[in-house]
Design a protein around this motif. Structure first.
Motif, PDB file in Angstrom:
ATOM      1  N   ARG A   1       0.847  -1.195   0.000  1.00 42.54           N
ATOM      2  CA  ARG A   1       0.000   0.000   0.000  1.00 42.54           C
ATOM      3  C   ARG A   1       0.883   1.247   0.000  1.00 42.54           C
ATOM      4  O   ARG A   1       1.839   1.349   0.757  1.00 42.54           O
ATOM      5  CB  ARG A   1      -0.913   0.008   1.238  1.00 42.54           C
ATOM      6  N   ARG A   2       0.564   2.163  -0.850  1.00 42.12           N
ATOM      7  CA  ARG A   2       1.342   3.398  -0.947  1.00 42.12           C
ATOM      8  C   ARG A   2       0.420   4.603  -0.780  1.00 42.12           C
ATOM      9  O   ARG A   2      -0.743   4.568  -1.170  1.00 42.12           O
ATOM     10  CB  ARG A   2       2.063   3.464  -2.292  1.00 42.12           C
ATOM     11  N   PRO A   3       0.926   5.655  -0.173  1.00 36.17           N
ATOM     12  CA  PRO A   3       0.087   6.844   0.026  1.00 36.17           C
ATOM     13  C   PRO A   3      -0.257   7.516  -1.298  1.00 36.17           C
ATOM     14  O   PRO A   3       0.511   7.451  -2.261  1.00 36.17           O
ATOM     15  CB  PRO A   3       0.960   7.762   0.891  1.00 36.17           C
ATOM     16  N   ARG A   4      -1.413   8.155  -1.331  1.00 38.58           N
ATOM     17  CA  ARG A   4      -1.791   8.975  -2.480  1.00 38.58           C
ATOM     18  C   ARG A   4      -1.566  10.430  -2.090  1.00 38.58           C
ATOM     19  O   ARG A   4      -1.827  10.824  -0.962  1.00 38.58           O
ATOM     20  CB  ARG A   4      -3.258   8.740  -2.858  1.00 38.58           C
ATOM     21  N   ALA A   5      -1.083  11.215  -3.028  1.00 33.52           N
ATOM     22  CA  ALA A   5      -0.699  12.585  -2.691  1.00 33.52           C
ATOM     23  C   ALA A   5      -1.354  13.583  -3.633  1.00 33.52           C
ATOM     24  O   ALA A   5      -1.635  13.287  -4.801  1.00 33.52           O
ATOM     25  CB  ALA A   5       0.815  12.738  -2.756  1.00 33.52           C
ATOM     26  N   LEU A   6      -1.578  14.780  -3.107  1.00 32.35           N
ATOM     27  CA  LEU A   6      -2.088  15.894  -3.891  1.00 32.35           C
ATOM     28  C   LEU A   6      -1.156  17.069  -3.652  1.00 32.35           C
ATOM     29  O   LEU A   6      -0.939  17.475  -2.509  1.00 32.35           O
ATOM     30  CB  LEU A   6      -3.513  16.251  -3.466  1.00 32.35           C
ATOM     31  N   VAL A   7      -0.571  17.611  -4.725  1.00 34.01           N
ATOM     32  CA  VAL A   7       0.316  18.756  -4.620  1.00 34.01           C
ATOM     33  C   VAL A   7      -0.422  19.965  -5.178  1.00 34.01           C
ATOM     34  O   VAL A   7      -0.829  19.965  -6.344  1.00 34.01           O
ATOM     35  CB  VAL A   7       1.627  18.538  -5.406  1.00 34.01           C
ATOM     36  N   ILE A   8      -0.603  20.984  -4.346  1.00 31.57           N
ATOM     37  CA  ILE A   8      -1.348  22.159  -4.787  1.00 31.57           C
ATOM     38  C   ILE A   8      -0.579  23.438  -4.473  1.00 31.57           C
ATOM     39  O   ILE A   8       0.329  23.451  -3.641  1.00 31.57           O
ATOM     40  CB  ILE A   8      -2.742  22.245  -4.127  1.00 31.57           C
ATOM     41  N   GLU A   9      -0.935  24.498  -5.171  1.00 37.27           N
ATOM     42  CA  GLU A   9      -0.368  25.821  -4.920  1.00 37.27           C
ATOM     43  C   GLU A   9      -1.500  26.837  -4.951  1.00 37.27           C
ATOM     44  O   GLU A   9      -2.323  26.835  -5.875  1.00 37.27           O
ATOM     45  CB  GLU A   9       0.674  26.170  -5.981  1.00 37.27           C
ATOM     46  N   LEU A  10      -1.547  27.687  -3.937  1.00 39.46           N
ATOM     47  CA  LEU A  10      -2.554  28.737  -3.895  1.00 39.46           C
ATOM     48  C   LEU A  10      -2.101  29.898  -4.775  1.00 39.46           C
ATOM     49  O   LEU A  10      -1.028  30.460  -4.565  1.00 39.46           O
ATOM     50  CB  LEU A  10      -2.773  29.210  -2.455  1.00 39.46           C
ATOM     51  N   MET A  11      -2.929  30.251  -5.759  1.00 33.24           N
ATOM     52  CA  MET A  11      -2.605  31.327  -6.690  1.00 33.24           C
ATOM     53  C   MET A  11      -3.752  32.340  -6.684  1.00 33.24           C
ATOM     54  O   MET A  11      -4.643  32.295  -7.528  1.00 33.24           O
ATOM     55  CB  MET A  11      -2.364  30.772  -8.093  1.00 33.24           C
ATOM     56  N   GLY A  12      -3.737  33.208  -5.675  1.00 30.11           N
ATOM     57  CA  GLY A  12      -4.830  34.164  -5.533  1.00 30.11           C
ATOM     58  C   GLY A  12      -6.105  33.439  -5.150  1.00 30.11           C
ATOM     59  O   GLY A  12      -6.151  32.716  -4.155  1.00 30.11           O
ATOM     60  N   LYS A  13      -7.126  33.590  -5.964  1.00 30.37           N
ATOM     61  CA  LYS A  13      -8.401  32.926  -5.693  1.00 30.37           C
ATOM     62  C   LYS A  13      -8.471  31.541  -6.298  1.00 30.37           C
ATOM     63  O   LYS A  13      -9.459  30.834  -6.126  1.00 30.37           O
ATOM     64  CB  LYS A  13      -9.545  33.795  -6.240  1.00 30.37           C
ATOM     65  N   GLU A  14      -7.431  31.149  -7.004  1.00 30.20           N
ATOM     66  CA  GLU A  14      -7.410  29.846  -7.658  1.00 30.20           C
ATOM     67  C   GLU A  14      -6.436  28.901  -6.973  1.00 30.20           C
ATOM     68  O   GLU A  14      -5.522  29.326  -6.266  1.00 30.20           O
ATOM     69  CB  GLU A  14      -7.039  29.995  -9.142  1.00 30.20           C
ATOM     70  N   ILE A  15      -6.641  27.622  -7.182  1.00 29.34           N
ATOM     71  CA  ILE A  15      -5.741  26.590  -6.660  1.00 29.34           C
ATOM     72  C   ILE A  15      -5.202  25.790  -7.836  1.00 29.34           C
ATOM     73  O   ILE A  15      -5.974  25.290  -8.651  1.00 29.34           O
ATOM     74  CB  ILE A  15      -6.462  25.646  -5.680  1.00 29.34           C
ATOM     75  N   ARG A  16      -3.909  25.729  -7.929  1.00 31.78           N
ATOM     76  CA  ARG A  16      -3.290  24.962  -9.001  1.00 31.78           C
ATOM     77  C   ARG A  16      -2.888  23.591  -8.496  1.00 31.78           C
ATOM     78  O   ARG A  16      -2.325  23.460  -7.407  1.00 31.78           O
ATOM     79  CB  ARG A  16      -2.050  25.685  -9.525  1.00 31.78           C
ATOM     80  N   SER A  17      -3.194  22.566  -9.268  1.00 34.23           N
ATOM     81  CA  SER A  17      -2.827  21.199  -8.907  1.00 34.23           C
ATOM     82  C   SER A  17      -1.687  20.725  -9.804  1.00 34.23           C
ATOM     83  O   SER A  17      -1.700  20.960 -11.011  1.00 34.23           O
ATOM     84  CB  SER A  17      -4.028  20.268  -9.077  1.00 34.23           C
ATOM     85  N   TYR A  18      -0.688  20.098  -9.206  1.00 30.09           N
ATOM     86  CA  TYR A  18       0.453  19.567  -9.943  1.00 30.09           C
ATOM     87  C   TYR A  18       0.262  18.062 -10.130  1.00 30.09           C
ATOM     88  O   TYR A  18       0.390  17.282  -9.185  1.00 30.09           O
ATOM     89  CB  TYR A  18       1.754  19.861  -9.204  1.00 30.09           C
ATOM     90  N   GLY A  19      -0.068  17.652 -11.354  1.00 31.44           N
ATOM     91  CA  GLY A  19      -0.359  16.254 -11.637  1.00 31.44           C
ATOM     92  C   GLY A  19       0.846  15.434 -12.012  1.00 31.44           C
ATOM     93  O   GLY A  19       1.995  15.836 -11.829  1.00 31.44           O
ATOM     94  N   LYS A  20       0.567  14.276 -12.606  1.00 26.63           N
ATOM     95  CA  LYS A  20       1.626  13.304 -12.890  1.00 26.63           C
ATOM     96  C   LYS A  20       2.625  13.774 -13.941  1.00 26.63           C
ATOM     97  O   LYS A  20       3.744  13.281 -13.995  1.00 26.63           O
ATOM     98  CB  LYS A  20       1.006  11.987 -13.334  1.00 26.63           C
ATOM     99  N   ASP A  21       2.231  14.738 -14.781  1.00 30.13           N
ATOM    100  CA  ASP A  21       3.123  15.200 -15.846  1.00 30.13           C
ATOM    101  C   ASP A  21       3.924  16.446 -15.464  1.00 30.13           C
ATOM    102  O   ASP A  21       4.518  17.096 -16.320  1.00 30.13           O
ATOM    103  CB  ASP A  21       2.316  15.484 -17.118  1.00 30.13           C
ATOM    104  N   THR A  22       3.944  16.788 -14.186  1.00 36.93           N
ATOM    105  CA  THR A  22       4.711  17.926 -13.709  1.00 36.93           C
ATOM    106  C   THR A  22       5.981  17.458 -13.019  1.00 36.93           C
ATOM    107  O   THR A  22       6.134  16.259 -12.722  1.00 36.93           O
ATOM    108  CB  THR A  22       3.891  18.776 -12.707  1.00 36.93           C
ATOM    109  N   LEU A  23       6.885  18.398 -12.749  1.00 39.78           N
ATOM    110  CA  LEU A  23       8.108  18.024 -12.029  1.00 39.78           C
ATOM    111  C   LEU A  23       7.772  17.529 -10.628  1.00 39.78           C
ATOM    112  O   LEU A  23       8.356  16.547 -10.156  1.00 39.78           O
ATOM    113  CB  LEU A  23       9.048  19.237 -11.951  1.00 39.78           C
ATOM    114  N   ALA A  24       6.823  18.192  -9.969  1.00 34.48           N
ATOM    115  CA  ALA A  24       6.416  17.733  -8.634  1.00 34.48           C
ATOM    116  C   ALA A  24       5.881  16.295  -8.696  1.00 34.48           C
ATOM    117  O   ALA A  24       6.146  15.477  -7.804  1.00 34.48           O
ATOM    118  CB  ALA A  24       5.345  18.662  -8.065  1.00 34.48           C
ATOM    119  N   GLY A  25       5.127  15.991  -9.759  1.00 32.77           N
ATOM    120  CA  GLY A  25       4.605  14.633  -9.915  1.00 32.77           C
ATOM    121  C   GLY A  25       5.709  13.623 -10.086  1.00 32.77           C
ATOM    122  O   GLY A  25       5.659  12.519  -9.521  1.00 32.77           O
ATOM    123  N   ASP A  26       6.713  13.971 -10.863  1.00 31.93           N
ATOM    124  CA  ASP A  26       7.836  13.048 -11.072  1.00 31.93           C
ATOM    125  C   ASP A  26       8.629  12.864  -9.790  1.00 31.93           C
ATOM    126  O   ASP A  26       9.112  11.766  -9.492  1.00 31.93           O
ATOM    127  CB  ASP A  26       8.745  13.567 -12.184  1.00 31.93           C
TER     128      ASP A  26
END
Length: 216
Positions: A188-213
Protein backbone atom coordinates in the motif's frame (compact mmCIF):
# COMPACT_ATOMS: atom_id res chain seq x y z
CA UNK A 1 28.96 17.30 3.61
CA UNK A 2 32.19 15.97 2.13
CA UNK A 3 31.18 17.47 -1.21
CA UNK A 4 30.45 20.95 0.16
CA UNK A 5 32.28 23.39 -2.15
CA UNK A 6 34.59 26.20 -1.18
CA UNK A 7 32.74 29.29 -2.35
CA UNK A 8 35.86 30.91 -3.80
CA UNK A 9 37.32 27.80 -5.43
CA UNK A 10 37.77 28.48 -9.15
CA UNK A 11 40.07 27.21 -11.85
CA UNK A 12 39.35 29.57 -14.74
CA UNK A 13 42.84 29.17 -16.16
CA UNK A 14 42.00 25.54 -16.99
CA UNK A 15 38.68 26.40 -18.62
CA UNK A 16 37.90 24.77 -21.95
CA UNK A 17 35.17 26.43 -24.11
CA UNK A 18 31.90 24.50 -24.09
CA UNK A 19 28.75 24.40 -26.20
CA UNK A 20 25.54 24.16 -24.19
CA UNK A 21 22.22 23.03 -25.68
CA UNK A 22 19.37 25.02 -24.16
CA UNK A 23 16.13 26.74 -25.21
CA UNK A 24 14.71 30.21 -25.77
CA UNK A 25 11.70 31.57 -23.89
CA UNK A 26 9.31 29.83 -26.32
CA UNK A 27 10.91 26.44 -25.77
CA UNK A 28 12.71 26.35 -29.11
CA UNK A 29 16.16 24.68 -28.99
CA UNK A 30 19.18 26.94 -28.94
CA UNK A 31 22.90 26.31 -28.48
CA UNK A 32 25.37 28.74 -26.95
CA UNK A 33 29.16 28.70 -26.87
CA UNK A 34 30.90 29.77 -23.67
CA UNK A 35 34.48 30.82 -24.31
CA UNK A 36 35.02 31.58 -20.62
CA UNK A 37 33.11 31.00 -17.38
CA UNK A 38 30.62 33.77 -16.55
CA UNK A 39 31.84 36.23 -13.92
CA UNK A 40 28.70 38.34 -13.37
CA UNK A 41 25.50 36.33 -13.05
CA UNK A 42 21.88 37.34 -12.49
CA UNK A 43 19.93 34.39 -11.09
CA UNK A 44 16.13 34.27 -10.92
CA UNK A 45 14.17 31.89 -8.68
CA UNK A 46 15.42 29.70 -5.88
CA UNK A 47 16.45 26.69 -7.95
CA UNK A 48 18.71 28.88 -10.09
CA UNK A 49 20.28 30.55 -7.07
CA UNK A 50 20.76 27.44 -4.94
CA UNK A 51 22.22 25.42 -7.80
CA UNK A 52 24.85 28.10 -8.40
CA UNK A 53 25.59 28.26 -4.67
CA UNK A 54 25.92 24.48 -4.53
CA UNK A 55 28.40 24.64 -7.41
CA UNK A 56 30.48 27.16 -5.46
CA UNK A 57 29.60 30.10 -7.71
CA UNK A 58 28.06 32.35 -5.04
CA UNK A 59 30.65 35.09 -5.48
CA UNK A 60 29.74 35.32 -9.18
CA UNK A 61 26.10 36.21 -8.54
CA UNK A 62 25.53 39.96 -8.72
CA UNK A 63 21.75 39.68 -8.21
CA UNK A 64 19.57 36.85 -6.90
CA UNK A 65 15.83 37.34 -7.25
CA UNK A 66 12.75 35.30 -6.39
CA UNK A 67 13.49 34.15 -2.81
CA UNK A 68 11.17 35.60 -0.11
CA UNK A 69 13.73 35.38 2.70
CA UNK A 70 17.19 33.93 3.38
CA UNK A 71 15.68 31.38 5.75
CA UNK A 72 14.27 29.54 2.72
CA UNK A 73 17.78 28.90 1.44
CA UNK A 74 19.42 25.64 2.48
CA UNK A 75 21.35 26.36 5.67
CA UNK A 76 24.78 25.41 4.34
CA UNK A 77 24.41 27.94 1.49
CA UNK A 78 22.79 30.73 3.50
CA UNK A 79 25.96 32.72 4.21
CA UNK A 80 26.88 32.70 0.52
CA UNK A 81 23.35 33.82 -0.37
CA UNK A 82 23.48 36.70 2.10
CA UNK A 83 26.79 37.81 0.55
CA UNK A 84 25.14 38.36 -2.85
CA UNK A 85 25.19 42.14 -3.52
CA UNK A 86 21.47 42.33 -4.36
CA UNK A 87 18.72 39.92 -3.29
CA UNK A 88 14.98 40.40 -3.44
CA UNK A 89 11.71 38.57 -4.01
CA UNK A 90 10.89 41.03 -6.80
CA UNK A 91 12.70 41.29 -10.13
CA UNK A 92 14.82 44.31 -10.90
CA UNK A 93 13.88 46.28 -14.00
CA UNK A 94 15.75 45.68 -17.25
CA UNK A 95 17.62 49.00 -17.11
CA UNK A 96 19.05 48.24 -13.67
CA UNK A 97 20.13 44.77 -14.73
CA UNK A 98 21.84 46.22 -17.80
CA UNK A 99 23.81 48.56 -15.54
CA UNK A 100 25.00 45.52 -13.57
CA UNK A 101 26.70 44.31 -16.77
CA UNK A 102 25.90 40.61 -16.38
CA UNK A 103 27.37 38.03 -18.72
CA UNK A 104 24.78 35.36 -17.86
CA UNK A 105 21.14 35.35 -16.72
CA UNK A 106 19.77 32.09 -15.32
CA UNK A 107 16.02 31.69 -14.88
CA UNK A 108 12.76 30.19 -16.15
CA UNK A 109 11.10 30.67 -19.52
CA UNK A 110 8.71 33.13 -17.85
CA UNK A 111 11.73 35.20 -16.76
CA UNK A 112 12.28 36.12 -20.38
CA UNK A 113 8.72 37.10 -21.24
CA UNK A 114 8.23 40.60 -22.72
CA UNK A 115 6.72 41.96 -19.49
CA UNK A 116 9.48 40.61 -17.23
CA UNK A 117 13.10 40.77 -18.48
CA UNK A 118 12.51 40.73 -22.27
CA UNK A 119 13.26 37.79 -24.56
CA UNK A 120 16.51 35.88 -24.87
CA UNK A 121 17.27 37.57 -28.22
CA UNK A 122 17.32 40.94 -26.44
CA UNK A 123 20.10 39.73 -24.13
CA UNK A 124 22.04 37.78 -26.74
CA UNK A 125 22.12 40.94 -28.85
CA UNK A 126 23.89 42.64 -25.95
CA UNK A 127 26.42 39.86 -25.42
CA UNK A 128 24.67 38.30 -22.42
CA UNK A 129 24.21 34.53 -22.23
CA UNK A 130 20.93 33.07 -20.99
CA UNK A 131 20.18 29.69 -19.42
CA UNK A 132 16.57 28.54 -18.98
CA UNK A 133 15.44 25.54 -16.96
CA UNK A 134 13.69 23.48 -19.70
CA UNK A 135 11.15 22.17 -17.17
CA UNK A 136 9.81 25.73 -16.86
CA UNK A 137 8.76 25.95 -20.52
CA UNK A 138 5.07 25.50 -21.26
CA UNK A 139 4.09 22.40 -23.16
CA UNK A 140 7.37 20.59 -22.60
CA UNK A 141 7.39 16.95 -21.54
CA UNK A 142 10.81 17.47 -19.97
CA UNK A 143 9.51 17.99 -16.44
CA UNK A 144 11.51 15.26 -14.70
CA UNK A 145 14.20 14.80 -12.10
CA UNK A 146 16.44 13.59 -14.92
CA UNK A 147 16.03 16.97 -16.63
CA UNK A 148 16.90 18.75 -13.37
CA UNK A 149 20.05 16.66 -13.13
CA UNK A 150 20.91 17.72 -16.68
CA UNK A 151 20.47 21.37 -15.65
CA UNK A 152 22.95 20.91 -12.81
CA UNK A 153 25.43 19.24 -15.15
CA UNK A 154 24.98 21.96 -17.79
CA UNK A 155 25.65 24.72 -15.28
CA UNK A 156 28.63 22.73 -14.04
CA UNK A 157 30.02 22.69 -17.58
CA UNK A 158 29.34 26.41 -18.05
CA UNK A 159 31.42 27.26 -14.97
CA UNK A 160 34.03 24.53 -15.32
CA UNK A 161 32.67 22.72 -12.25
CA UNK A 162 31.85 19.37 -13.82
CA UNK A 163 33.17 17.31 -10.90
CA UNK A 164 31.11 19.21 -8.35
CA UNK A 165 28.01 18.93 -10.55
CA UNK A 166 28.57 15.19 -10.94
CA UNK A 167 28.87 14.83 -7.14
CA UNK A 168 25.55 16.63 -6.59
CA UNK A 169 23.76 14.49 -9.17
CA UNK A 170 25.31 11.30 -7.78
CA UNK A 171 24.14 12.19 -4.28
CA UNK A 172 20.59 12.76 -5.54
CA UNK A 173 20.52 9.51 -7.49
CA UNK A 174 21.87 7.55 -4.53
CA UNK A 175 19.14 8.93 -2.26
CA UNK A 176 16.40 8.09 -4.77
CA UNK A 177 17.78 4.57 -5.23
CA UNK A 178 17.94 4.10 -1.43
CA UNK A 179 14.30 5.11 -0.97
CA UNK A 180 13.17 2.96 -3.91
CA UNK A 181 14.96 -0.07 -2.50
CA UNK A 182 13.62 0.36 1.04
CA UNK A 183 10.03 0.88 -0.11
CA UNK A 184 9.96 -1.80 -2.82
CA UNK A 185 8.13 -4.37 -0.57
CA UNK A 186 5.32 -1.92 0.25
CA UNK A 187 1.94 -3.10 -1.01
CA UNK A 188 0.00 0.00 0.00
CA UNK A 189 1.34 3.40 -0.95
CA UNK A 190 0.09 6.84 0.03
CA UNK A 191 -1.79 8.98 -2.48
CA UNK A 192 -0.70 12.58 -2.69
CA UNK A 193 -2.09 15.89 -3.89
CA UNK A 194 0.32 18.76 -4.62
CA UNK A 195 -1.35 22.16 -4.79
CA UNK A 196 -0.37 25.82 -4.92
CA UNK A 197 -2.55 28.74 -3.89
CA UNK A 198 -2.61 31.33 -6.69
CA UNK A 199 -4.83 34.16 -5.53
CA UNK A 200 -8.40 32.93 -5.69
CA UNK A 201 -7.41 29.85 -7.66
CA UNK A 202 -5.74 26.59 -6.66
CA UNK A 203 -3.29 24.96 -9.00
CA UNK A 204 -2.83 21.20 -8.91
CA UNK A 205 0.45 19.57 -9.94
CA UNK A 206 -0.36 16.25 -11.64
CA UNK A 207 1.63 13.30 -12.89
CA UNK A 208 3.12 15.20 -15.85
CA UNK A 209 4.71 17.93 -13.71
CA UNK A 210 8.11 18.02 -12.03
CA UNK A 211 6.42 17.73 -8.63
CA UNK A 212 4.60 14.63 -9.92
CA UNK A 213 7.84 13.05 -11.07
CA UNK A 214 9.48 13.83 -7.73
CA UNK A 215 6.69 12.06 -5.86
CA UNK A 216 6.79 9.11 -8.23
Amino acid sequence: SEHRPAMTEHADEDYVPVTIENIDEKGAPRSEVYDEPPARVVAVWQNSIETLLALGMGDRIVAGMGVPDARYIREEYRAAYEAIPYTSLENLDVETILMMQPDLIVGWSSTFSPKVLHGTAFWHGRGVHTYIAPSSARGTANKTIAAECQDIQNLGRIFGREKRAAAIVHEMQDEIAFVAEKTAPMERRPRALVIELMGKEIRSYGKDTLAGDMLR
